[in-house]
Scaffold this active site. Structure first.
Site: not given
Length: 439
Positions: A88, A150, A152, A205, A257, A317
């Site tokens: 999304t 979650l 990554e 988030n 995210c 990251k």
């Protein structure tokens, strides 16, 4: 256990669901519109960098608990639970693009599915989305919103060890049936409405992103005052009401995210006329931070135009090869705009959309054969490299550590001009404490 689960979408969220549920003993069929990816997954090859993920996938394929099918009709036909984990992404105005989610529901509506399946949305969506979908599907399916939390690079481990399981639905019976899938985990469960669950995910988030932007604001203030951000933020983080996680200054938050979710919440807040000032401020701070790193480097190098800058790190990251919304790429483009060339090394990235005049190196020390060095991803291996080996290759002993991953004291002791984020450069005889004493 006999429940058959279909997971639609084989991104890192979908794959974590697939492998995680199989690890709990359930039979899972993965589906994706990307036929080439499905063919590779059938052979146990994932497109993601995560420790142990391919070994687990191959074990579950061999046991028969995991399979893949490019046909949604075949994958979902007998499923009791259908999990939707499609992307999304953000539109230009910050709103969430729900086209893939809507397309998945539209396809499912055309199929002859098992009697009244439960459709579980795990994609991040704005509030009200799943209530709309539930209304549209009320005659043939139940809709649950069960957000994922979650990271990554550790998605499977996070799936199997969640802080909480959030279940958004108006039906207690449907909620209990879904939670039954996770009984072995024995984790706290939050039963709530679909809209509440959507906000729990997005606002979680947004709050983590806010902590990162706050840490960067503090670090920038420390640079200006001569204070040490590591000490200041450590002292702040010991307060149990605040906590130490995500109080780490650097070049800002990137990836698929945080930026997307904060922009989506800011868009919703503006639409609802509730202000959204804090969301907007979080984004402004984050947008400015990569350029601040370049400014620190420019101040140290005196002149970027015509220089070659070594770069350690490209992924957004450590622990992944994901370049989506990587702030390292923004730094590289800004360096290019100011006339600098870059030689870049990342242990996980071997192909990247670099600006003109930039090239990839095959090792960290090769990337250090430059006029100065900047660190943009917090790979632990960078901290293990001997500063003297770096100094032997750099044409000028200048390091700007955009992730505060290097040992500042070691680099300064070897004669480097070392500048971290919130770690002001000091000269000998003027060093301040590098760590706060805990008594």
């Amino acid at each position: 256990m006999s429940a058959r689960i279909c997971v639609v979408g084989t991104g890192y969220v979908g794959m974590a669901c697939t492998i995680g549920l199989a690890s709990l003993g359930w039979r899972v069929v993965g589906n994706d519109i990307l036929v080439d990816r499905i063919e590779r997954l059938k052979r146990g090859i994932t497109p993601y960098r995560e420790q142990g993920i391919e070994e687990a996938l191959r074990d579950h394929i061999a046991s028969g608990l995991v399979s893949f099918d490019e046909s949604l009709e075949r994958a979902a036909r007998d499923a009791e639970v259908i999990i939707i984990a499609v992307g999304t992404p953000s539109r230009d105005d910050g709103s969430a693009d729900l086209s893939a989610l809507d397309a998945a529901f539209a396809q499912l509506a055309k199929l002859n599915l098992k009697s009244f399946p439960t459709i579980v949305v795990r994609s991040t969506v704005p509030p009200g989305t799943c209530d709309r979908l539930a209304l549209e599907t009320q005659d043939w399916a139940a809709v649950v919103y069960a957000p994922e939390f979650l990271r990554e690079g550790s998605a499977v481990a996070d799936f199997l060890n969640p802080d909480r399981i959030v279940v958004g639905t108006e039906s207690p019976a449907v909620a209990l049936a879904y939670v039954r899938l996770f009984e072995k985990l024995q984790k706290p469960v939050v039963f709530t409405s679909r809209c509440n669950a959507e906000l729990i995910k997005s606002c979680s988030n947004a709050f983590l992103a806010l902590k990162i932007s706050f840490a960067n604001e503090v670090a920038n203030l420390c640079d200006a005052t001569g204070a040490v951000a590591d000490d200041v933020l450590r002292g702040i983080g010991y307060d149990r009401r605040i906590g130490r996680d995500f109080l780490a200054p650097g070049i800002g938050f990137g990836g698929p995210c945080f930026d997307k979710d904060v922009r989506s919440m800011n868009h919703v807040a503006l639409q609802m006329n509730t202000g959204g000032q804090l969301f907007a401020a979080t984004l402004r701070t984050n947008d400015a931070q990569p350029k601040r790193v370049v400014s620190l480097l420019e101040a140290a190098c005196l002149k970027l135009d015509g220089s070659e800058i070594g770069v350690w790190g490209l992924a957004f990251k450590a622990g992944t090869d994901d370049l989506r919304d990587s702030l390292a790429l923004i730094v590289l483009n800004e360096l290019s705009r100011r006339g600098a060339k870059t030689i870049v090394y990342d242990p996980a990235v071997h192909v990247a959309p670099l600006p003109a005049g930039s090239r990839l190196a095959t090792s960290a020390l090769e990337a250090a054969e430059a006029d100065a060095l900047v660190v943009l991803t917090e790979w632990p291996e960078f901290a293990q490299i001997d500063p003297l080996s770096v100094k032997a290759r750099l044409r000028n002993p200048i390091v700007v550590d955009g992730r505060n991953v290097l040992d500042a004291a070691r680099y300064r002791a070897e004669g480097f001009f070392y500048q971290g984020i919130g770690r002001p450069h000091v000269t000998r005889g003027d060093e301040r404490s590098a760590s706060t004493a805990i008594i």
